[in-house]
Design an enzyme around this catalytic site. Structure first.
Site, PDB file in Angstrom:
ATOM      1  CG  HIS A  31      -2.151   0.843   1.051  1.00 47.53           C
ATOM      2  ND1 HIS A  31      -3.437   0.374   1.192  1.00 47.53           N
ATOM      3  CD2 HIS A  31      -2.272   2.166   0.765  1.00 47.53           C
ATOM      4  CE1 HIS A  31      -4.298   1.364   1.008  1.00 47.53           C
ATOM      5  NE2 HIS A  31      -3.609   2.471   0.760  1.00 47.53           N
ATOM      6  CD  GLU A  43      -6.489   3.455  -4.085  1.00 49.48           C
ATOM      7  OE1 GLU A  43      -7.666   3.511  -3.709  1.00 49.48           O
ATOM      8  OE2 GLU A  43      -5.653   4.348  -3.833  1.00 49.48           O
ATOM      9  CG  ASN A  52      -9.671   0.377  -3.383  1.00 49.80           C
ATOM     10  OD1 ASN A  52     -10.150  -0.675  -2.977  1.00 49.80           O
ATOM     11  ND2 ASN A  52      -8.423   0.736  -3.115  1.00 49.80           N
TER      12      ASN A  52
END
Length: 500
Positions: free
Chosen positions: A139, A184, A324
């Site tokens: 992350h 992401e 997300n």
């Protein structure tokens, strides 16, 4: 005569109620990430991540000149975090492992005993409360030692990440049954290298962003293959990645082509190679970027091609679709001579596409986020249309504010409105949504926005050395939804009266 009317009314209420119920087995959770909550940046043998170095060397890059050195101090306060997860009634808690805490030199030849114990204790404590740990391996917090070797622009990082993943699977695979490889990639590749506003602070929009993108996809695939070949039979877990998707819609009826292209640049780069039947980059996007590269005088495309072997390595490396979702944009083709704003939030210069928002989309505190709940339902349908009848796990969704108010009715309304769209997606569109994750469980360090942006169901007092956590109205609301497995909860305006 009044009795039958009451019975009929009750039956009608029951039908309405059932429409608001979530399917059996649907899971609710909340999330955090290591750099954003742990603190303890130099405790024991933990090494520096790119965010440690970036915030220390470039304080001007952070809106409040803050760092994640202490953050929520979850390294020391992790037991309180487990209590909060239990208070909320979460079915799962999504957190990330800090690569630098588990493998201080970035490589698998040395595993930190301190880091190994920290995550093991957290996992065990969650399981004791009946809460499933959902673990993200990456992350945004790359070891600086690997950044010094080129980081995500070095093709060898796929192997380095695979070795890291193997260590984590070996240590925790007996207890962790849901894994996210990377979170992401559009943020740490395209946002970071296109703007320099995120670590490592390198601006390379033409090449760095797309080199990183390819290597991120390959790294995910390496880790998935390792789990599939070495751990799946023994542990029976599931592995995927968490992609940030924005919903894009045409500014008017003539802009569908521009909209499809920008959706592929945002989403398709990290989904088409993995989830599509054909694999590789989205064909129209690949063609467009090759044309743009020639116009700019490059001899080859800025988008690094996949070999056939790489396509086969990457294709099908998923057990569910991790999504997300926060907001939306409109898209249109740029007019002749019009300057296109910087990618990725205002425009897509390589596609000559301008992005904007509609006036009826409600702004949040940050200029990046506008509330358009129906977009979540549309996005879920897009995933189904693109990649088939696949399990979709919503891994982040949340509302940002700039104040620490505990009476956060805007956030309550956001969750209610978006969860309604999830139910519509499941019940009317037949989309297989299997879980929903609130971002975030507690206020935390929000990257270049420092401590200004607050997403938490629980407020954190960052002036308090103990980082006291207090529930907001949204925490009470979300706990009630989870407990009742339904959106049929009491008037949300009364929640704060019960809290204080």
């Amino acid at each position: 005569m009044w009795l039958p009317k009451i019975l009929v009314f009750s039956a009608l209420v029951g039908v309405a109620c059932c429409k608001q119920n979530f399917p059996p087995g649907f899971k609710f959770g909340a999330a955090t990430a290591a750099y954003q909550v742990e603190g303890a940046w130099n405790v024991s043998d933990k090494s520096e991540s790119i965010w440690d170095v970036f915030t220390h060397d470039h304080p001007e890059a952070i809106i409040d000149r803050s760092t994640g050195d202490v953050a929520c101090d979850s390294y020391h306060q992790w037991q309180r975090d487990v209590e909060i997860a239990s208070e909320l009634g979460l079915h799962f808690y999504r957190f990330s492992i800090a690569w630098t805490r588990l493998l201080p030199n970035g490589f698998s030849n040395y595993v930190s005993e301190d880091g190994k114990e920290y995550y093991s204790n957290l996992i065990d404590a969650l399981l004791e409360k009946g809460i499933e740990p959902v673990v993200t391996l990456y992350h945004f917090d790359l070891p600086q030692s690997l950044q010094n070797l080129g980081g995500w622009t070095n093709p060898l990082i796929a192997n380095w990440f695979g070795e890291y993943a193997r260590v984590a699977f070996s240590l925790y695979g007996d207890r962790v049954k849901t894994w996210l490889t990377i979170n992401e990639p559009i943020v740490y590749c395209q946002v970071s290298y296109s703007t320099g506003i995120h670590a490592p602070g390198i601006v390379s929009p033409d090449f760095g962003s797309l080199m990183c993108s390819k290597n991120a996809v390959l790294a995910h695939a390496k880790a998935w293959r390792i789990y599939d070949e070495e751990f799946r039979q023994k542990y029976q877990g599931k592995v995927s990645l968490a992609n940030l998707l924005f919903w894009f819609e045409p500014e008017d009826e003539n802009e569908q082509e521009a909209t499809d292209l920008v959706q592929q640049l945002w989403s398709g780069v990290y989904t088409h190679p993995i989830f599509s039947k054909d694999g590789g980059w989205p064909p129209e996007l690949e063609k467009k970027l090759a044309e743009k590269s020639r116009q700019q005088g490059y001899t080859g495309s800025k988008l690094p091609p996949f070999t056939q072997e790489e396509k086969e390595l990457v294709g099908g490396t998923y057990d569910f679709f991790g999504l997300n979702f926060y907001t939306a944009r409109t898209a249109r083709k740029a007019q002749a001579g019009e300057k296109v704003g910087p990618w990725p939030f205002i425009g897509a210069p390589d596609l000559d596409v301008v992005m904007s928002v509609r006036p009826d989309w409600k702004p949040q505190a940050s200029q990046l986020f506008f509330s358009y709940p129906r977009a979540l339902r549309l996005q879920l349908s897009w995933v189904k249309q693109q990649y088939g009848d696949i399990d979709i796990f919503i891994l982040e969704n949340g509302f940002v504010g700039y104040d620490a108010d505990l009476n956060d009715q805007d956030r309550v309304n956001f969750y209610r409105d978006h969860l309604e769209q999830v139910l519509l997606s499941i019940k009317e569109d037949g989309v297989k949504v299997v879980g929903y994750t609130a971002w975030s469980m507690i206020d935390n360090y929000e990257w270049s926005d420092g401590y200004r942006s607050k997403f938490g169901l629980y407020a954190v007092d960052f002036a308090d050395p103990q980082r006291a956590r207090r529930p907001r109205a949204s925490a009470q609301y979300y706990a009630r939804v989870i407990k009742q497995h339904s959106l049929d909860v009491h008037d949300t305006n009364k929640l704060t009266d019960e809290l204080y």
